[in-house]
Design a protein around this motif. Structure first.
Motif, PDB file in Angstrom:
ATOM      1  N   ALA A 279     -40.703   2.383  61.279  1.00 56.39           N
ATOM      2  CA  ALA A 279     -39.518   1.557  60.435  1.00 56.39           C
ATOM      3  C   ALA A 279     -39.871   0.459  59.279  1.00 56.39           C
ATOM      4  O   ALA A 279     -39.553   0.684  58.368  1.00 56.39           O
ATOM      5  N   LEU A 280     -40.891  -0.210  59.967  1.00 59.19           N
ATOM      6  CA  LEU A 280     -41.778  -0.987  59.064  1.00 59.19           C
ATOM      7  C   LEU A 280     -42.217  -0.148  57.741  1.00 59.19           C
ATOM      8  O   LEU A 280     -41.994  -0.955  56.484  1.00 59.19           O
ATOM      9  N   MET A 281     -43.176   0.687  57.862  1.00 63.55           N
ATOM     10  CA  MET A 281     -43.542   1.344  56.857  1.00 63.55           C
ATOM     11  C   MET A 281     -42.347   1.729  55.682  1.00 63.55           C
ATOM     12  O   MET A 281     -42.851   1.791  54.528  1.00 63.55           O
ATOM     13  N   ASP A 282     -41.309   2.260  56.340  1.00 59.36           N
ATOM     14  CA  ASP A 282     -40.097   2.608  55.307  1.00 59.36           C
ATOM     15  C   ASP A 282     -39.589   1.422  54.720  1.00 59.36           C
ATOM     16  O   ASP A 282     -39.398   1.518  53.356  1.00 59.36           O
ATOM     17  N   ARG A 283     -39.925   0.141  55.296  1.00 58.80           N
ATOM     18  CA  ARG A 283     -39.006  -1.056  54.594  1.00 58.80           C
ATOM     19  C   ARG A 283     -40.110  -1.595  53.662  1.00 58.80           C
ATOM     20  O   ARG A 283     -39.721  -2.012  52.673  1.00 58.80           O
ATOM     21  N   VAL A 284     -41.405  -1.474  53.946  1.00 59.59           N
ATOM     22  CA  VAL A 284     -42.389  -1.695  53.049  1.00 59.59           C
ATOM     23  C   VAL A 284     -42.452  -1.223  51.679  1.00 59.59           C
ATOM     24  O   VAL A 284     -42.441  -1.306  50.576  1.00 59.59           O
ATOM     25  N   GLU A 294     -38.786  -5.235  39.813  1.00 57.04           N
ATOM     26  CA  GLU A 294     -38.512  -6.802  39.418  1.00 57.04           C
ATOM     27  C   GLU A 294     -39.654  -7.392  39.178  1.00 57.04           C
ATOM     28  O   GLU A 294     -39.402  -8.732  38.800  1.00 57.04           O
ATOM     29  N   ALA A 295     -40.774  -6.923  39.021  1.00 57.06           N
ATOM     30  CA  ALA A 295     -42.346  -7.788  38.679  1.00 57.06           C
ATOM     31  C   ALA A 295     -42.257  -8.837  39.758  1.00 57.06           C
ATOM     32  O   ALA A 295     -42.565 -10.094  39.409  1.00 57.06           O
ATOM     33  N   SER A 296     -41.858  -8.795  41.189  1.00 57.56           N
ATOM     34  CA  SER A 296     -42.001  -9.584  41.934  1.00 57.56           C
ATOM     35  C   SER A 296     -43.170  -9.449  43.118  1.00 57.56           C
ATOM     36  O   SER A 296     -43.705  -8.642  42.750  1.00 57.56           O
ATOM     37  N   SER A 297     -43.238 -10.444  44.148  1.00 59.52           N
ATOM     38  CA  SER A 297     -44.066 -10.224  45.230  1.00 59.52           C
ATOM     39  C   SER A 297     -43.419 -10.298  46.520  1.00 59.52           C
ATOM     40  O   SER A 297     -42.202 -10.894  46.616  1.00 59.52           O
ATOM     41  N   PHE A 298     -44.080  -9.987  47.755  1.00 57.23           N
ATOM     42  CA  PHE A 298     -43.684 -10.134  48.735  1.00 57.23           C
ATOM     43  C   PHE A 298     -44.966 -10.299  49.727  1.00 57.23           C
ATOM     44  O   PHE A 298     -46.132  -9.770  49.448  1.00 57.23           O
ATOM     45  N   LEU A 335     -37.599 -16.127  60.539  1.00 53.14           N
ATOM     46  CA  LEU A 335     -37.156 -15.141  59.341  1.00 53.14           C
ATOM     47  C   LEU A 335     -35.792 -15.502  58.924  1.00 53.14           C
ATOM     48  O   LEU A 335     -35.017 -15.842  59.455  1.00 53.14           O
ATOM     49  N   ARG A 336     -35.713 -15.077  57.619  1.00 49.23           N
ATOM     50  CA  ARG A 336     -34.331 -15.087  57.094  1.00 49.23           C
ATOM     51  C   ARG A 336     -33.614 -13.853  57.284  1.00 49.23           C
ATOM     52  O   ARG A 336     -34.443 -12.746  57.921  1.00 49.23           O
ATOM     53  N   GLU A 337     -32.552 -13.682  57.029  1.00 49.12           N
ATOM     54  CA  GLU A 337     -31.738 -12.321  57.365  1.00 49.12           C
ATOM     55  C   GLU A 337     -32.327 -11.046  56.732  1.00 49.12           C
ATOM     56  O   GLU A 337     -32.217 -10.081  57.084  1.00 49.12           O
ATOM     57  N   VAL A 338     -32.691 -11.544  55.326  1.00 51.00           N
ATOM     58  CA  VAL A 338     -33.349 -10.337  54.583  1.00 51.00           C
ATOM     59  C   VAL A 338     -34.620  -9.860  54.996  1.00 51.00           C
ATOM     60  O   VAL A 338     -35.223  -8.618  54.544  1.00 51.00           O
ATOM     61  N   ASP A 339     -35.519 -10.667  55.926  1.00 53.52           N
ATOM     62  CA  ASP A 339     -36.649 -10.353  56.309  1.00 53.52           C
ATOM     63  C   ASP A 339     -36.736  -9.412  57.290  1.00 53.52           C
ATOM     64  O   ASP A 339     -35.750  -9.185  58.050  1.00 53.52           O
ATOM     65  N   THR A 340     -37.879  -8.974  57.379  1.00 54.67           N
ATOM     66  CA  THR A 340     -38.011  -7.755  58.894  1.00 54.67           C
ATOM     67  C   THR A 340     -39.030  -8.270  59.722  1.00 54.67           C
ATOM     68  O   THR A 340     -40.150  -8.614  59.350  1.00 54.67           O
ATOM     69  N   ILE A 341     -38.743  -8.060  61.139  1.00 55.79           N
ATOM     70  CA  ILE A 341     -39.800  -8.357  62.084  1.00 55.79           C
ATOM     71  C   ILE A 341     -39.959  -6.694  62.720  1.00 55.79           C
ATOM     72  O   ILE A 341     -38.852  -6.357  63.263  1.00 55.79           O
ATOM     73  N   ALA A 342     -41.355  -6.386  62.897  1.00 55.96           N
ATOM     74  CA  ALA A 342     -41.445  -5.048  63.604  1.00 55.96           C
ATOM     75  C   ALA A 342     -42.617  -5.010  64.738  1.00 55.96           C
ATOM     76  O   ALA A 342     -43.325  -6.170  64.580  1.00 55.96           O
ATOM     77  N   ARG A 343     -42.288  -4.398  65.572  1.00 59.44           N
ATOM     78  CA  ARG A 343     -43.603  -4.277  66.580  1.00 59.44           C
ATOM     79  C   ARG A 343     -44.421  -3.281  66.360  1.00 59.44           C
ATOM     80  O   ARG A 343     -43.778  -2.103  66.418  1.00 59.44           O
ATOM     81  N   PHE A 349     -47.241  -7.729  66.234  1.00 63.59           N
ATOM     82  CA  PHE A 349     -45.920  -7.680  65.671  1.00 63.59           C
ATOM     83  C   PHE A 349     -46.418  -7.730  63.970  1.00 63.59           C
ATOM     84  O   PHE A 349     -47.496  -8.218  63.286  1.00 63.59           O
ATOM     85  N   ALA A 350     -45.497  -7.506  63.105  1.00 59.17           N
ATOM     86  CA  ALA A 350     -45.765  -7.515  61.768  1.00 59.17           C
ATOM     87  C   ALA A 350     -44.099  -7.990  61.177  1.00 59.17           C
ATOM     88  O   ALA A 350     -43.257  -7.891  61.675  1.00 59.17           O
ATOM     89  N   LEU A 351     -44.430  -9.105  60.321  1.00 60.89           N
ATOM     90  CA  LEU A 351     -43.441  -9.777  59.560  1.00 60.89           C
ATOM     91  C   LEU A 351     -43.290  -9.368  58.030  1.00 60.89           C
ATOM     92  O   LEU A 351     -44.352  -9.228  57.253  1.00 60.89           O
ATOM     93  N   LEU A 352     -42.379  -8.729  57.454  1.00 64.58           N
ATOM     94  CA  LEU A 352     -41.972  -8.529  56.160  1.00 64.58           C
ATOM     95  C   LEU A 352     -41.333  -9.700  55.461  1.00 64.58           C
ATOM     96  O   LEU A 352     -39.970  -9.830  56.045  1.00 64.58           O
ATOM     97  N   ILE A 353     -41.843 -10.623  54.464  1.00 66.03           N
ATOM     98  CA  ILE A 353     -41.212 -11.605  53.930  1.00 66.03           C
ATOM     99  C   ILE A 353     -40.864 -11.034  52.387  1.00 66.03           C
ATOM    100  O   ILE A 353     -41.692 -11.040  51.642  1.00 66.03           O
ATOM    101  N   HIS A 354     -39.765 -10.984  52.109  1.00 68.87           N
ATOM    102  CA  HIS A 354     -39.315 -10.577  51.072  1.00 68.87           C
ATOM    103  C   HIS A 354     -39.425 -11.766  49.958  1.00 68.87           C
ATOM    104  O   HIS A 354     -39.128 -12.912  50.225  1.00 68.87           O
TER     105      HIS A 354
END
Length: 717
Positions: A279-284, A294-298, A335-343, A349-354
């Motif tokens: 699931a994390l890979m899909d979200r990344v 959007e020429a942004s970063s995460f 995290l914020r609601e828009v961010d993701t935490i995965a095991r 664990f991994a944290l995706l910070i948008h």
């Protein structure tokens, strides 16, 4: 040809016109006298049907020819003067004895003289009956087939009128039985139309299916009660032309729910309920698409719990699972609601910070460290679990989800190697690093040939008496160009290249030789030698140990081999066999860095082990770190329960020593006593000076041998 047999004088003669009349009939005919009930005549069709000749029947009483109670009753009533006719299907007996079905009609014909005659006409129903039975059998088979299937079946003609259905159809659609049994087709169709979510679309689709008589269809219907039905429609054929349509309906609700559950499970970690690696890979991947647009970063953070395995090994997996769930909750709160935490797996664990740059990623990493710094309290037990965090930024640290995660993981490992409990950003590794490892590998091989390696020995001390009880052999390397190269730098390269086998054999030879030289001087000191997993797995390892001992004539009990827990897990049966051979040889065995691998009490009981070494990472926080204190105390108590000696390494302060002594640890080594010394300095410091001190030294060694139990030879020899 009509044949009239002889009859009694009381029976009137038949009119001449009557005989040709029955001869012209296709049905079998008997003429029976109404008064005497004797057969007067039969036609040829009767002879063909029943096989009886006129000689067999004419003059016979009709009662003797009946085959059913119905006929017997009729002729009995006819004898009383009743003249009502009879028309039924009945069984008739053939001349050869078999019964056949016939449609039999009995009619009274009045005559000018007498009581008239009965005309019995018979038509063969055998073929019709066979056809009816075949049809009934086919209908029965059809009904059984329709009812045996798990699908709801509906058969209609080309106009949409219902011809057949099964009970499963009524169940799937909850159709009232009265609508089906009364044949109210329009009411049934209306009921089905009202049962779907979109009745208008259902009606339109059904009309299109009926209009295209040759169309094969497969679609899904959503009912108002939430169920989903699959509808398959095929044309029904007869004699090469379509005559109707067959619909089958199957409830897909459970299947769809199961598929949905499987899909959820494939994206969810069962223990914590968090998204998993997939699931994390899909979200990344999605985050990368958005960032490019959007020429942004995460940022992607890889969080690995420090020494979590020891929690499972010492406190049990139940506590480990509770810790993982608590960690998941703490990280989620960072995290914020828009961010993701995965095991990812295990304790990672991994944290995706948008929408995060380096500064935002740093803030997130610090929140993680702060959250994890709070003690864990379960029941009456309190302890601390730190974590090592690697940070990768998109797009600089990876163009794909896998590359980005690998960068974060490398950064995390750098934190681990630097002491744990912190975070670090990924720093791109250049090709020069690989070249440097190649050069280091070559330099090691040259160093062995040029005798640049040396052995140092760190004393091992009895905690209670303070006496010397052994020495651990430690390899050192001074390169002419690089200077002193620490083992932490060249040993991993040697293990990766396989050169660790040659280095390990050299260390074994040098350590055994030095122990023999000390013994000749009167200094009886067991030497401990580290053995890599690759070296231990060599086919001739045990023989090579025995040969080295023979070459210098060193008693085998003065050699201790230190194995890591990973050695025991590669092939448990093979490891047990080798260790038993070493034990029979007289060599002692210790488990090095205990608690940093997969500790298994079953292995400790099975294998001939004499000593456990507590890893220095647990000793460093003593006595103030509650987690380290709990783990060390658990290891010591476990070792004592298994009758194993326990030695702690990395002891640097009196406070650490006092704690270890209080909790029951047997031995220690570390800077508190002495750093690793070369052979001459070691001998100068610990060689016996007088008879009294030698006696005390031997007494200490004797006490140590007694604690080792029956499996260990006395160190004094």
């Amino acid at each position: 040809m009509i044949v009239q047999g002889p009859v009694s004088a009381a029976v009137p003669a038949l009119p001449a016109a009557l005989l040709p009349m029955i001869e012209g009939l296709q049905e079998a005919v008997w003429l029976v006298d109404a008064r005497s009930r004797q057969v007067l005549a039969i036609n040829e069709a009767s002879e063909q049907l029943l096989g009886f000749t006129p000689d067999d029947l004419v003059g016979c009483a009709v009662e003797s020819l009946v085959t059913s109670p119905e006929d017997a009753l009729f002729w009995a009533e006819a004898a009383t003067g009743r003249r009502d006719g009879l028309h039924t299907d009945t069984m008739m007996r053939h001349a050869d004895g078999h019964l056949l079905w016939a449609s039999r009609r009995i009619s009274h014909l009045p005559l000018p003289q007498g009581d008239g005659v009965w005309m019995v006409t018979m038509r063969d129903l055998t073929r019709q009956r066979q056809q009816d039975e075949e049809r009934d059998s086919l209908l029965s088979e059809l009904r059984a087939t329709l009812e045996s299937t798990a699908d709801g079946i509906l058969v209609t003609d080309l106009a949409g009128r219902i011809r057949h259905f099964n009970q499963r159809l009524a169940t799937l659609w909850s159709i009232p039985e009265l609508l089906l049994t009364e044949g109210r087709d329009e009411a049934v169709q209306a009921w089905m139309r009202r049962s779907v979510v979109d009745g208008a679309a259902y009606a339109t689709r059904l009309a299109a299916i009926q209009e295209a008589s040759l169309l094969h269809t497969n679609d899904r219907i959503e009912l108002l009660d939430g169920r989903v039905l699959e509808r398959v429609s095929l044309p029904q054929w007869s004699r090469g032309r379509p005559i109707g349509r067959v619909y089958s309906f199957r409830d897909l609700s459970e299947t769809l729910a199961a598929h949905q559950r499987i899909e959820e499970l494939s994206h969810t970690d069962m223990s914590t309920g968090l998204p998993n690696r997939r699931a994390l890979m899909d979200r990344v991947d999605h985050a990368q698409a958005v960032a490019r647009r959007e020429a942004s970063s995460f940022a992607l953070l890889n969080v690995d719990l420090d020494r979590f395995k020891q929690i499972n090994d010492t406190l049990g997996h139940a506590y480990g699972d509770r810790v993982l769930k608590e960690v998941a909750l703490r990280l989620k709160q960072c995290l914020r609601e828009v961010d993701t935490i995965a095991r990812l797996d295990g304790d990672r664990f991994a944290l995706l910070i948008h929408q995060a740059d380096a500064r935002g990623a740093e803030h997130a990493a610090r929140r993680v460290q702060e959250a994890m710094s709070q003690p864990f309290c379960f029941d009456t037990l309190s302890f601390t679990v730190t974590c090592s965090t690697g940070v990768a930024l998109f797009p600089g640290d990876g163009a794909s989800s896998e590359a980005l995660l690998a960068s974060a993981e490398r950064a995390m490992h750098w934190v681990k190697e630097s002491g744990r409990g912190s975070f670090r950003f990924h720093q791109p590794r250049k090709d020069v690093d690989l070249l440097s490892r190649m050069r280091l590998d070559h330099a090691m091989r040259q160093a062995l040939q040029e005798h640049e390696f040396r052995l140092f020995f760190q004393p091992q001390i009895d905690l209670h008496s303070g006496a010397l009880i052994g020495a651990e052999a430690l390899i050192r390397w001074r390169d002419p160009l690089r200077g002193d190269v620490p083992p932490s730098e060249f040993i991993p390269v040697a293990e990766e290249s396989g050169f660790i086998i040659a280095i390990g054999h050299w260390v074994l030879q040098q350590a055994v030789t030095q122990a023999a030289q000390w013994l000749a001087m009167g200094l009886r000191v067991p030497v401990a030698v580290n053995v890599s997993a690759l070296q231990f797995q060599q086919a001739q390892f045990v023989e090579s140990v025995a040969q080295v001992l023979r070459e210098v004539n060193l008693p085998p009990e003065l050699l201790e081999l230190e194995l890591t827990e990973s050695v025991l897990l590669r092939d448990a049966d093979d490891a047990l066999h080798r260790m038993e051979e070493l034990s029979q040889l007289g060599v002692l065995i210790a488990i090095d860095d205990f608690g940093t691998g997969y500790s298994n009490l079953g292995y400790l009981k099975r294998f001939p082990i004499q000593r456990l070494k507590v890893d220095r990472s647990f000793v460093a926080g003593l006595p103030d770190d509650a987690s380290d204190a709990g783990i060390v105390n658990a290891i010591v108590q476990m070792g004592r329960a298994l009758n194993l000696l326990v030695i702690a390494e990395g002891v640097e302060t009196e406070a650490q020593r006092d704690f270890l002594e209080q909790c029951g640890c047997h031995e220690f080594q570390g800077y508190l006593c002495a750093p690793a010394l070369d052979a001459r300095a070691f001998a100068h410091r610990f060689a016996p000076r007088a008879g009294a001190s030698q006696s005390a030294h031997e007494a200490t060694l004797t006490r140590k041998s007694a604690r080792r139990g029956s499996n260990v030879r006395l160190l004094r020899g």
